[in-house]
Structure formats: structure tokens, C-alpha cells
Design an enzyme around this catalytic site. Structure first.
Site, PDB file in Angstrom:
ATOM      1  N   SER A 184      -9.738   1.666   2.913  1.00  0.00           N
ATOM      2  CA  SER A 184      -8.813   2.499   1.997  1.00  0.00           C
ATOM      3  C   SER A 184      -7.936   1.636   1.328  1.00  0.00           C
ATOM      4  O   SER A 184      -7.183   2.070   0.382  1.00  0.00           O
ATOM      5  CB  SER A 184      -8.210   3.779   2.864  1.00  0.00           C
TER       6      SER A 184
ATOM      7  N   LYS B  62       0.767  -1.252   0.107  1.00  0.00           N
ATOM      8  CA  LYS B  62      -0.040   0.104  -0.107  1.00  0.00           C
ATOM      9  C   LYS B  62       0.814   1.392  -0.007  1.00  0.00           C
ATOM     10  O   LYS B  62       1.855   1.167   0.833  1.00  0.00           O
ATOM     11  CB  LYS B  62      -1.053   0.006   1.256  1.00  0.00           C
TER      12      LYS B  62
ATOM     13  N   SER C 166      -9.746  -0.663   7.033  1.00  0.00           N
ATOM     14  CA  SER C 166      -9.304  -0.399   5.901  1.00  0.00           C
ATOM     15  C   SER C 166      -8.545  -1.691   5.410  1.00  0.00           C
ATOM     16  O   SER C 166      -8.198  -1.498   4.214  1.00  0.00           O
ATOM     17  CB  SER C 166      -8.335   0.783   5.717  1.00  0.00           C
TER      18      SER C 166
HETATM   19  N1  GLN Z   1     -13.066   3.942   6.343  1.00  0.00           N
HETATM   20  C1  GLN Z   1     -12.623   4.571   7.812  1.00  0.00           C
HETATM   21  C2  GLN Z   1     -12.133   5.980   7.522  1.00  0.00           C
HETATM   22  O1  GLN Z   1     -12.492   6.393   6.711  1.00  0.00           O
HETATM   23  C3  GLN Z   1     -11.164   3.831   7.991  1.00  0.00           C
HETATM   24  C4  GLN Z   1     -10.103   3.822   7.243  1.00  0.00           C
HETATM   25  C5  GLN Z   1      -9.026   3.259   7.575  1.00  0.00           C
HETATM   26  O2  GLN Z   1      -9.033   2.265   8.216  1.00  0.00           O
HETATM   27  N2  GLN Z   1      -7.769   3.779   7.183  1.00  0.00           N
HETATM   28  O3  GLN Z   1     -11.490   6.690   8.159  1.00  0.00           O
END
Ligand code: GLN
Length: 496
Positions: free
Chosen positions: A155, A80, A179
Site C-alpha cells: 500500500s 506516507k 506494504s
Molecule cells: N497487501 C496487504 C493488505 O492488503 C498488506 C498491506 C500492508 O502491508 N499494509 O493487507
């Protein structure tokens, strides 16, 4: 006979050791697969094909010399783009870091290189890991290999799609509120968020430091165990990393679930969960029962406040962490006579990142700190106590990972709150610091459904054992999306 890119890491590592094929051949097979499908999937922001082939050659050379090689020697992986890679740009899918080339490796990268892993490239993500669909990338959205009109989740959508589409044998993402697990569920991959402190955050670009953890994606629980073991453990460069020995996660996959106590949380049933998702979770519960587990009901009364608490705490920490992007030391720099910092940040950050910075700054400002931030931290403690009580009676908690299957691209971009609700089942684990894994648990109208197994602090070996036992009697994780590419007539795998 499967193509080389379809092998599990476990199989490929054995066959590499037996010299049935070389690391270069395995890496080439993945680069070819990327060339075939990534124009449609768009998992990668940056490809490092030359470096990958060079590293693979080096592994082959050392193997020929009889050198001792690491457990991931010659295994091609995707990373990532939030994890710093020395000499390879690390963008966080943000304009503000579009040309940022880190002068150092994250500890996870150092460990992967020592284990012999080959990096194929850096994967797309929601900007600074803020989002649940990978549509917040400043560059382009990533598509779900199971239906290219749908999101892969986020994400870490690029890392998830790369593994689901056979572009990489495994990958790493980061999980602040879901994420890793949520895109894992939406793409039919095994996706693990370790206990907070299990894996070093050194070199992970910070979103919300008290919640962020790096973890792996794979196509089997066994592969996931291998990938976790390769990066876990204390790191003097991360003061929040745990001083705890790393068990042999692969050896812990005994398939024995007799007497295992599985809890289904009373409060998670129903609300917002699609019937097709619930049906798969019910089926998974039954499967675990047949494997010898005792299934009961637990209560997590405060988890309904998880999303609200998270959207105070995470933006608060983000607003502090993202203050460093000022155009002075590195990253985008917009020359502006009046206010270069404001001009840089206005041009460099996307809408969701700006929204989070404003939310966080507001929640931390004097007068609101007690009402919002402090209160959210108290709720966080209550959520942690819910899990402490549940894990006094149970070994794992089973729930859906995501209330829905993958949704259409664009379906939730206009409604941030609808997007935030994707993480209702994943966020509590980050607030409590515990571990969780999403595993393929079936399909609803042709789209993958993920089951989440939560374990207590340092319970990775247990949740992986359950995941592996489940995969010994189910085949969901072995299924492939149809990306419409005809198999080659003669594959390298067949030559072995
Ligand atoms: N979807 C969540 C957010 O937007 C979690 C994102 C993540 O785990 N980095 O913060």
C-alpha cells in the site's frame, strides 16, 4: 555529473556538510523534480513546499552558525499519509479522513525533525493501507515510474514511487503484510520492514496493530541504514516498542559476508513465481555465494497458510481499529437523522475497507471466533516457530519479494484474491514479527525485480550488511527509470 535529486542521502549529507550546496538548493531541486514528473507519477497527496523551504532555510542558517546538526540535516523526504503530521492533513487516502489535520506528530516525525530532515509532503497509499497496488486510494492511483501504465505496488506505493522517480531522497511507509517491501520490489528501491517493536507506532494510524511497522525506502542499503537509525528505538508512548539499544546500522555495513549462512526456503520455489523473477533470485543467490556466503536450504512448512491466517487476523484487528471513525470526534461527518454513524461510514469508506471490516467482524463474532480468529492465531504461532527453527541454522533467508513484476493498472482490481496473493512471500514476516528488506536484484522485461532478505528479530544490522555487500558488486539499485525529462543544461550539482 548527477543532478542534485539523483544523489544518495549519504553523498548529499557529506556535500551539505562541506557547503557545496545548501539545504534550500537541495530541497528546491526536489520540488522542481516533483513539478516535472508528479503529474504523471502521482506519488503525493499533499505537498508541503513552503514548510519544506522554510525548514531548509532554518537548517542552512544553523549550519552557518556552526550549530551541531542531526544526521539527516537538510535531507528532503516523503512521508506516507498514514503517519500523523502536526498541522498537515493526514488522510490515509480515505474520504473519511480527507480533512483531518492531526494536532500532534507521530514519534517517527518528532525524531525526523530532530534529525534535521525536511518533509516534502505526504504520499498516496491504498486506503488505510489495505491493498497491494495503491489503486485503493480514494483519490487517484499512483503510477510506477518504470512504466506509467503499471502499479507501483502497495500500500505504500506513493512513498516507493517518490523515491524511484527522484522526487524524494528517501521516504517512510508502513508494512502490515508487505506494504513496504512489495512496492520496494516493484519500483527498484531498497525497502525495509523493521522487527515488530523496533520503531514506534505512536501516531501511525492503526490498521492491524499486532502487524503494523513503519520503515524506510531509499536508493541504497546505506541510505536505508541511516533512515532506520534515525527513527528506531524505545518510545514510552508505544507500549509495544522494544527496550533494546539501537546499533549503528551504518557502521555495521562492513561488506564482510564470510561464513554468512543464507537459506533458500524449499517451499517458496516455483509456485506462482514468474520465471524472470526466479532467474534474478537465482543470480542473487550465486552473487552472495561468490561474496563468501554459504547457501543452504531451509524449510518453512507453515508459510503456505500465511495468506489465509493474515486475512483473518488483519481484518479482525482492522474491524476493531476502524470502529473509531464514527463521524463524532473527527473526520467526515454525514448528518443523517436516522443513523449518522452508518451514513458517515457508508460515505467515508471505500469498497476494500468495507470488505475488510465485514470479514473481520464476521471472524470475531461469537460462534466463529474459535473457528477462525483463534485458529488463525495458532497458525501464526506455527509460522513463527518455522522461522525460529530456520534462524537456528541460518543468518538470513533469501526469497523473491513478490512473485511477479509490476502488473498493469486495473489488472487485479476486480479480483481481491489475486491481489491478496501478491503478499505470499512478505506476509509471514509480519505474522512472526521479524525483519525483512527488499533490494533491487535485476530486471525482467525492463521491469524491476526485488529480492527479499529476511532476518530474525532485531536482525536489521545483518540484513542491511548483506544488502550493502550485494550493492557493492551490483548496479541495479543505481539505475533510473526513464521519465522522459531532459536534464537541465546546467545543474546546481555542477556548480559545487
Ligand atoms: N497487501 C496487504 C493488505 O492488503 C498488506 C498491506 C500492508 O502491508 N499494509 O493487507
Amino acid at each position: 555529473m548527477p543532478e542534485l535529486w539523483q544523489l544518495t542521502i549519504t553523498d548529499a549529507a557529506e556535500r551539505l556538510a562541506r557547503r557545496e550546496f545548501s539545504a534550500v538548493e537541495l530541497t528546491r531541486a526536489h520540488l522542481e523534480r516533483i513539478a516535472q514528473v508528479d503529474q504523471r507519477v502521482r506519488a503525493f497527496v499533499t505537498l508541503t513546499a513552503d514548510e519544506a523551504l522554510r525548514d531548509a532555510e532554518e537548517i542552512d542558517r544553523r549550519r552557518a552558525q556552526g550549530a551541531a546538526l542531526g544526521p539527516l540535516a537538510g535531507v528532503p523526504l516523503a512521508i506516507k499519509d498514514v503517519i500523523c503530521t502536526r498541522g498537515v492533513r493526514t488522510t490515509c487516502s480515505s474520504r473519511i479522513l480527507e480533512r483531518f489535520v492531526p494536532p500532534y506528530d507521530a514519534t517517527v516525525m518528532t525524531r525526523l525533525r530532530a534529525a534535521g530532515a525536511i518533509m516534502l509532503g505526504k504520499t498516496n497509499m491504498d486506503e488505510f493501507a489495505m491493498g497491494s497496488s495503491t489503486e485503493n486510494s480514494a483519490f487517484f492511483p499512483t503510477h510506477n515510474p518504470w512504466d506509467l501504465d503499471r502499479v507501483p505496488g502497495g500500500s505504500s506505493g506513493g512513498s516507493a514511487s517518490a523515491v524511484a522517480a527522484g522526487e524524494a531522497m528517501g521516504s517512510y511507509g508502513s508494512d502490515t503484510g508487505g506494504s513496504i517491501r512489495q512496492p520496494g520490489a516493484l519500483t527498484n528501491t531498497v525497502a525495509l520492514k523493521p522487527t515488530y517493536g523496533r520503531v514506534s507506532r505512536y501516531g501511525l494510524v492503526a490498521f492491524a496493530s499486532s502487524l503494523d511497522q513503519i520503515g524506510p525506502f531509499a536508493r541504497s542499503a546505506r541510505d536505508c541504514a541511516l533512515l532506520l537509525g534515525a527513527v528506531a528505538g524505545y518510545d514510552p508512548l508505544d507500549s509495544t516498542s522494544m527496550h533494546e539499544p539501537v546499533p549503528d546500522y551504518v557502521a555495521a555495513l562492513t561488506s564482510d559476508l564470510n561464513g554468512l549462512r543464507v537459506a533458500v526456503p524449499r517451499e517458496y520455489a516455483g509456485e506462482g513465481v514468474e520465471p524472470g523473477v526466479q532467474a534474478c533470485i537465482d543470480q542473487a543467490t550465486e552473487t552472495l555465494r561468490q561474496l563468501g556466503a554459504e547457501v543452504g536450504v531451509c524449510s518453512l512448512p507453515h508459510t503456505r497458510y500465511g495468506v489465509a491466517a493474515y486475512y483473518i487476523i488483519a481484518p479482525a484487528e482492522a474491524s476493531a481499529n476502524l470502529a473509531r471513525y464514527d463521524g463524532v470526534k473527527y473526520g467526515l461527518s454525514v448528518p443523517d437523522q436516522d443513523d449518522p454513524v452508518a451514513a458517515t461510514r457508508a460515505a467515508g469508506f471505500g469498497a476494500e475497507v468495507k470488505r475488510r471490516i465485514m470479514l473481520g467482524t464476521y471472524a470475531l463474532s461469537s460462534g466463529y471466533y474459535d473457528a477462525y480468529y483463534l485458529r488463525a492465531e495458532k497458525v501464526r504461532t506455527l509460522i513463527k516457530q518455522d522461522f525460529d527453527h530456520a534462524f537456528a541454522d541460518f543468518d538470513v533467508i533469501l526469497s523473491p519479494t513478490s512473485p511477479t513484476v509490476a502488473f498493469k493498472l486495473g489488472a487485479k482490481t476486480a479480483d481481491p484474491y489475486a491481489m491478496y496473493l501478491n503478499d505470499v512471500f512478505t506476509i509471514p514476516a509480519n505474522l512472526a514479527g521479524i525483519c525483512g528488506v527488499s533490494i533491487p536484484a535485476g530486471f525482467s522485461e525492463g521491469l524491476p525485480v526485488g529480492a527479499q532478505l529476511l532476518g530474525p528479530s532485531l536482525g536489521e544490522a545483518t540484513i542491511l550488511r548483506v544488502a550493502d555487500a550485494f550493492q557493492r558488486v551490483t548496479d541495479y539499485h543505481t539505475r533510473w527509470p526513464n521519465l522522459g525529462v531532459k536534464p537541465k543544461r546546467r545543474s546546481a550539482a555542477r556548480r559545487g
